[in-house]
Each structure stands twice: as C-alpha cells, then as structure tokens.
Design a protein around this motif. Structure first.
Motif, short mmCIF file in Angstrom:
data_model
loop_
_atom_site.label_atom_id
_atom_site.label_comp_id
_atom_site.label_asym_id
_atom_site.label_seq_id
_atom_site.Cartn_x
_atom_site.Cartn_y
_atom_site.Cartn_z
N UNK A 267 75.21 28.20 29.45
CA UNK A 267 75.95 28.94 30.47
C UNK A 267 75.39 30.35 30.61
N UNK A 268 75.08 30.98 29.48
CA UNK A 268 74.51 32.34 29.49
C UNK A 268 73.18 32.34 30.26
N UNK A 269 72.33 31.37 29.98
CA UNK A 269 71.02 31.29 30.66
C UNK A 269 71.20 31.10 32.16
N UNK A 270 72.15 30.26 32.55
CA UNK A 270 72.39 30.02 33.98
C UNK A 270 72.85 31.30 34.67
N UNK A 271 73.79 32.02 34.07
CA UNK A 271 74.31 33.26 34.66
C UNK A 271 73.23 34.33 34.75
N UNK B 92 69.99 33.89 34.78
CA UNK B 92 68.94 33.47 35.71
C UNK B 92 69.38 33.75 37.15
N UNK B 93 70.66 33.53 37.44
CA UNK B 93 71.19 33.79 38.79
C UNK B 93 71.05 35.26 39.15
N UNK B 94 71.37 36.14 38.20
CA UNK B 94 71.28 37.58 38.42
C UNK B 94 70.17 38.12 37.51
#
Length: 98
Positions: free
Chosen positions: A43-47, A49-51
């Motif tokens: 989840x941390x990587x996804x967030x 990567x988005x920002x």
C-alpha cells in the motif's frame, strides 16, 4: 465513488444491531476480510508511486459501502495529501488535499 463530507469526527456514535442483524448476513457482509488485504508495504509503494517524491506518514483502514480501503496520509513536498486505496485490489479510489 467515495465522497468525503467531513474531515473531522465531531463525535463518535455507536449503534446496536437489530436482532435479525446480529448473527445474520448483514453482520457477515460488514466484516473486514483481513486475510485478503494487501500488505502495508505494498500500500505504501502504491501511494508513493501515485504521488512521486512523497512519503507515506499515516495509515488507517476503513470500510464504507462494503469496500475496505486504506486511507494513507502522504507528505508531498510542503503539502499533505490523502490517498484512498482499495485494500484488496490496490486500485486508487481517490486522491485529495488534506
């Protein structure tokens, strides 16, 4: 689509389930399936990567309308942003200024 109406909880309210809801399907449907959640690292990587050039700071697991999601507060430059990510699929549901 998830719409956020308020940023602060003014008071916490609890409500008892009706007799027919206590052990019925409604109770089963409301349970969060913890075994299917993506890891906090993912989840941390996804967030982040988005920002780009951001750092995840706070996490909270929420459920609304049968959807379980992570609410991730992210430091993005000098701003704080909030990213909502489906806790099972990893799909970004919403991004907004905090």
């Amino acid at each position: 689509m998830i719409i956020k109406f308020a940023k602060k909880i003014l008071r916490k309210k609890t409500e008892n389930l009706d007799d027919d809801e206590q052990n019925g399907q409604a109770r089963k449907d409301d349970k969060v399936k913890l075994d299917k959640l993506l890891s906090l690292n993912k989840i941390t990587k996804i967030a982040e990567k988005k920002l780009k050039n951001s750092q995840a700071k706070e996490f909270s697991l929420e459920q609304e309308l049968g959807v379980t999601y992570w609410e991730v507060n992210v430091k993005h430059g000098s701003k704080e942003k909030e990213v909502k990510i489906n806790a099972i699929t990893g799909k970004i549901l919403n991004t907004e200024n905090d």
